[in-house]
Scaffold this motif. Sequence first.
Motif, PDB file in Angstrom:
ATOM      1  N   ARG A   8       0.832  -1.205   0.000  1.00 24.29           N
ATOM      2  CA  ARG A   8       0.000   0.000   0.000  1.00 24.29           C
ATOM      3  C   ARG A   8       0.867   1.255   0.000  1.00 24.29           C
ATOM      4  NH1 ARG A   8      -4.955   1.777   4.103  1.00 24.29           N
ATOM      5  NH2 ARG A   8      -5.193   3.862   3.222  1.00 24.29           N
ATOM      6  N   ILE A   9       1.946   1.242   0.764  1.00 22.57           N
ATOM      7  CA  ILE A   9       2.876   2.366   0.774  1.00 22.57           C
ATOM      8  C   ILE A   9       4.286   1.820   0.931  1.00 22.57           C
ATOM      9  CG2 ILE A   9       2.824   2.745   3.278  1.00 22.57           C
ATOM     10  CD1 ILE A   9       2.918   5.783   2.689  1.00 22.57           C
ATOM     11  N   GLY A  10       5.231   2.491   0.327  1.00 22.50           N
ATOM     12  CA  GLY A  10       6.637   2.152   0.474  1.00 22.50           C
ATOM     13  C   GLY A  10       7.458   3.416   0.593  1.00 22.50           C
ATOM     14  N   PHE A  11       8.731   3.255   0.934  1.00 24.10           N
ATOM     15  CA  PHE A  11       9.607   4.413   1.114  1.00 24.10           C
ATOM     16  C   PHE A  11      10.903   4.166   0.348  1.00 24.10           C
ATOM     17  CE2 PHE A  11       6.733   4.111   4.700  1.00 24.10           C
ATOM     18  CZ  PHE A  11       6.158   5.368   4.673  1.00 24.10           C
ATOM     19  N   LYS A  12      11.060   4.852  -0.763  1.00 18.90           N
ATOM     20  CA  LYS A  12      12.212   4.701  -1.653  1.00 18.90           C
ATOM     21  C   LYS A  12      12.793   6.080  -1.931  1.00 18.90           C
ATOM     22  CE  LYS A  12      11.002   0.321  -2.260  1.00 18.90           C
ATOM     23  NZ  LYS A  12      11.764  -0.799  -1.677  1.00 18.90           N
ATOM     24  N   ALA A  13      14.086   6.224  -1.791  1.00 17.91           N
ATOM     25  CA  ALA A  13      14.692   7.554  -1.812  1.00 17.91           C
ATOM     26  C   ALA A  13      15.047   8.079  -3.198  1.00 17.91           C
ATOM     27  CB  ALA A  13      15.951   7.557  -0.933  1.00 17.91           C
ATOM     28  N   LEU A  14      15.411   7.209  -4.129  1.00 21.14           N
ATOM     29  CA  LEU A  14      15.995   7.701  -5.388  1.00 21.14           C
ATOM     30  C   LEU A  14      14.955   8.413  -6.257  1.00 21.14           C
ATOM     31  CD1 LEU A  14      18.791   7.618  -6.784  1.00 21.14           C
ATOM     32  CD2 LEU A  14      17.852   5.829  -8.240  1.00 21.14           C
ATOM     33  N   PRO A  15      15.251   9.639  -6.693  1.00 23.35           N
ATOM     34  CA  PRO A  15      14.328  10.378  -7.575  1.00 23.35           C
ATOM     35  C   PRO A  15      14.613  10.055  -9.047  1.00 23.35           C
ATOM     36  CG  PRO A  15      16.093  11.826  -6.836  1.00 23.35           C
ATOM     37  CD  PRO A  15      16.378  10.469  -6.247  1.00 23.35           C
ATOM     38  N   TYR A  16      13.771   9.262  -9.663  1.00 18.35           N
ATOM     39  CA  TYR A  16      13.994   8.826 -11.045  1.00 18.35           C
ATOM     40  C   TYR A  16      13.559   9.887 -12.045  1.00 18.35           C
ATOM     41  CZ  TYR A  16      14.768   4.126  -9.227  1.00 18.35           C
ATOM     42  OH  TYR A  16      15.252   3.047  -8.542  1.00 18.35           O
ATOM     43  N   HIS A  17      14.394  10.085 -13.066  1.00 19.99           N
ATOM     44  CA  HIS A  17      14.041  11.025 -14.126  1.00 19.99           C
ATOM     45  C   HIS A  17      12.785  10.576 -14.865  1.00 19.99           C
ATOM     46  CE1 HIS A  17      18.570  12.155 -14.230  1.00 19.99           C
ATOM     47  NE2 HIS A  17      17.908  12.908 -13.378  1.00 19.99           N
ATOM     48  N   SER A  18      12.583   9.266 -15.013  1.00 17.28           N
ATOM     49  CA  SER A  18      11.439   8.761 -15.776  1.00 17.28           C
ATOM     50  C   SER A  18      10.114   9.214 -15.162  1.00 17.28           C
ATOM     51  CB  SER A  18      11.490   7.236 -15.861  1.00 17.28           C
ATOM     52  OG  SER A  18      11.502   6.645 -14.565  1.00 17.28           O
ATOM     53  N   THR A  19      10.040   9.232 -13.833  1.00 16.77           N
ATOM     54  CA  THR A  19       8.782   9.648 -13.207  1.00 16.77           C
ATOM     55  C   THR A  19       8.590  11.158 -13.312  1.00 16.77           C
ATOM     56  OG1 THR A  19       9.877   9.681 -11.040  1.00 16.77           O
ATOM     57  CG2 THR A  19       8.649   7.708 -11.617  1.00 16.77           C
ATOM     58  N   ALA A  20       9.689  11.906 -13.290  1.00 18.01           N
ATOM     59  CA  ALA A  20       9.576  13.352 -13.489  1.00 18.01           C
ATOM     60  C   ALA A  20       9.051  13.653 -14.885  1.00 18.01           C
ATOM     61  CB  ALA A  20      10.935  14.015 -13.279  1.00 18.01           C
TER      62      ALA A  20
ATOM     63  N   ALA B  33      19.160  12.754  -9.442  1.00 23.60           N
ATOM     64  CA  ALA B  33      19.201  11.292  -9.392  1.00 23.60           C
ATOM     65  C   ALA B  33      20.621  10.754  -9.312  1.00 23.60           C
ATOM     66  CB  ALA B  33      18.481  10.711 -10.610  1.00 23.60           C
ATOM     67  N   THR B  34      21.514  11.236 -10.171  1.00 27.25           N
ATOM     68  CA  THR B  34      22.896  10.734 -10.170  1.00 27.25           C
ATOM     69  C   THR B  34      23.584  11.049  -8.856  1.00 27.25           C
ATOM     70  OG1 THR B  34      23.008  11.033 -12.569  1.00 27.25           O
ATOM     71  CG2 THR B  34      25.096  10.789 -11.384  1.00 27.25           C
ATOM     72  N   ASN B  35      23.401  12.266  -8.384  1.00 33.31           N
ATOM     73  CA  ASN B  35      23.988  12.677  -7.111  1.00 33.31           C
ATOM     74  C   ASN B  35      23.447  11.825  -5.966  1.00 33.31           C
ATOM     75  OD1 ASN B  35      23.697  14.495  -4.515  1.00 33.31           O
ATOM     76  ND2 ASN B  35      25.384  15.386  -5.688  1.00 33.31           N
TER      77      ASN B  35
ATOM     78  N   ALA C 142      18.849   0.656 -10.867  1.00 32.48           N
ATOM     79  CA  ALA C 142      19.358   1.490 -11.958  1.00 32.48           C
ATOM     80  C   ALA C 142      18.272   2.262 -12.686  1.00 32.48           C
ATOM     81  CB  ALA C 142      20.119   0.618 -12.949  1.00 32.48           C
ATOM     82  N   ALA C 143      17.058   1.707 -12.756  1.00 39.33           N
ATOM     83  CA  ALA C 143      16.022   2.370 -13.563  1.00 39.33           C
ATOM     84  C   ALA C 143      14.644   2.032 -13.036  1.00 39.33           C
ATOM     85  CB  ALA C 143      16.143   1.950 -15.023  1.00 39.33           C
ATOM     86  N   PHE C 144      13.696   2.869 -13.417  1.00 40.20           N
ATOM     87  CA  PHE C 144      12.299   2.618 -13.083  1.00 40.20           C
ATOM     88  C   PHE C 144      11.473   2.929 -14.325  1.00 40.20           C
ATOM     89  CE2 PHE C 144       8.117   4.223 -11.646  1.00 40.20           C
ATOM     90  CZ  PHE C 144       7.660   3.062 -11.034  1.00 40.20           C
ATOM     91  N   LYS C 145      10.665   1.967 -14.764  1.00 41.78           N
ATOM     92  CA  LYS C 145       9.853   2.138 -15.961  1.00 41.78           C
ATOM     93  C   LYS C 145       8.381   2.249 -15.568  1.00 41.78           C
ATOM     94  CE  LYS C 145      13.116  -0.407 -18.872  1.00 41.78           C
ATOM     95  NZ  LYS C 145      13.311  -1.566 -19.784  1.00 41.78           N
TER      96      LYS C 145
END
Length: 454
Positions: free
Chosen positions: A369-381, A410-412, A426-429
């Motif tokens: 239902r909810i999760g906590f993931k830190a990496l900000p993916y460019h694909s979602t932006a 994201a890279t930083n 590495a990626a999120f689609k």
Amino acid sequence: MTAEGKSFRLEASCACGCGGSPTDHRDPFSEVFADEAYEGVERKVDRQVEAVLLSAIAPDPMFRRAFLKAVGASTVLAAISQLLPLAEAQAIAQEATTLEKTKLNVGYVPITCTVPLLLAHAMGEYGKEGLDVNLVRTPSWAIVRDKLLSSEFDASHLVLAMPLTMTMGVGGPALATHVSSVQNVNGNAITLSIRHKDRRDPKDWKGFKFGVPHQHSMHAMLLRYYLAEHGLDPDKDVEICVYPPPDSVANMAAGNLDGMLFAEPWGQRAVFEGVGFLHMLTRDIFPGHPCCVVSVTDGFVKESPNSYGAMFRAVVRATEFADKPENRKQVAELLAPAAYLNQPKTVLEQVLTGRYADGLGKVVNEPDRIGFKALPYHSTAIWLLTQLRRWDMVPADVEYRALAEKVFLATNAAKRMKDIGFEAPAAFKPVVMGRPFDPDAPQAYVDSFAIKRI
């Protein structure tokens, strides 16, 4: 104290991934130096530099331990100093870890999307980095934006779209703003008033009034997407209005809202209050979607890079802790009080554990239902920008990828996460309502929709 009457203590796990406490093996000198040798940031840094050098010279831990006990730490360090510039290495490390600012003002709106930001405070993670963080509860994101513009806030919790629109100058003065880390994934639900319990088909929702927290938020974009996929024009067939999240349940109870899509715990709170039911989780619309983020201005990153790094590390450690299912009840216990989310613990537990009442008499078990993931993916932006463009909320000349890469660090973030022992995928689609999204063809995606404003 847990609901079962058992006591618990939150202990920081070692960043190496061993599962133990950092103090169990903080460095090769831990058994020969008194605790006072590690007190304060400067002494800790000195010990870390010494430990790295000794570990490189004598990699076998059993030999190191015996050697240190036999010869003494002072003798060993004196010998190392003869071979290597120990004092210079310590000075460089001290300079690198000096915090430009130790006192930070950080804004947040009280929703479960901000769990990592608050949990880092409740667990003392900021203090471990030498930071004194003042969390400022804020009723709306319009106020948050103003306080970032005026530099009253060093950082803040924001809905995902705001750093993008603020950087573009949409809706106000342009302010270069970055996404430091994502706070949560999934975690929201389309909630309908209990008076509509027999109107589950979206085709029957013409004339409904819906509440969202921000016109550009992921909540608003997912609601619009869902409505349009069911043949409703979100600008003509329904009314979508912005409300501060804390006012959402009261407005539903008063009959001002037929439905809403806010971050939790407000959907679950509507169930708890007996005024609403959960029609659909947003994870079932867009699995793994991010929702809210920790944002900083470009000025803060450039003027206080070490303070920024310290804050990032503290928040990411809290994010990783919160994401583990076995920790969720502890998280609810810590954040239910008025100092943080000010919610009934049972409401937070239902959201965080995924075992919840749906408001229609069923108990549902959905661990994701909810999760906590830190990496900000460019694909979602990029996906979010396509929806903002679809509804004519950003200019036609928006440069999707360039803006995403400028705003989402994201890279930083991936490098910083690796430095403290956390690997990021590495990626999120994105796949939305069963349809894959190609971030390399954003405009074609926008043009493919039958219902849009452009």
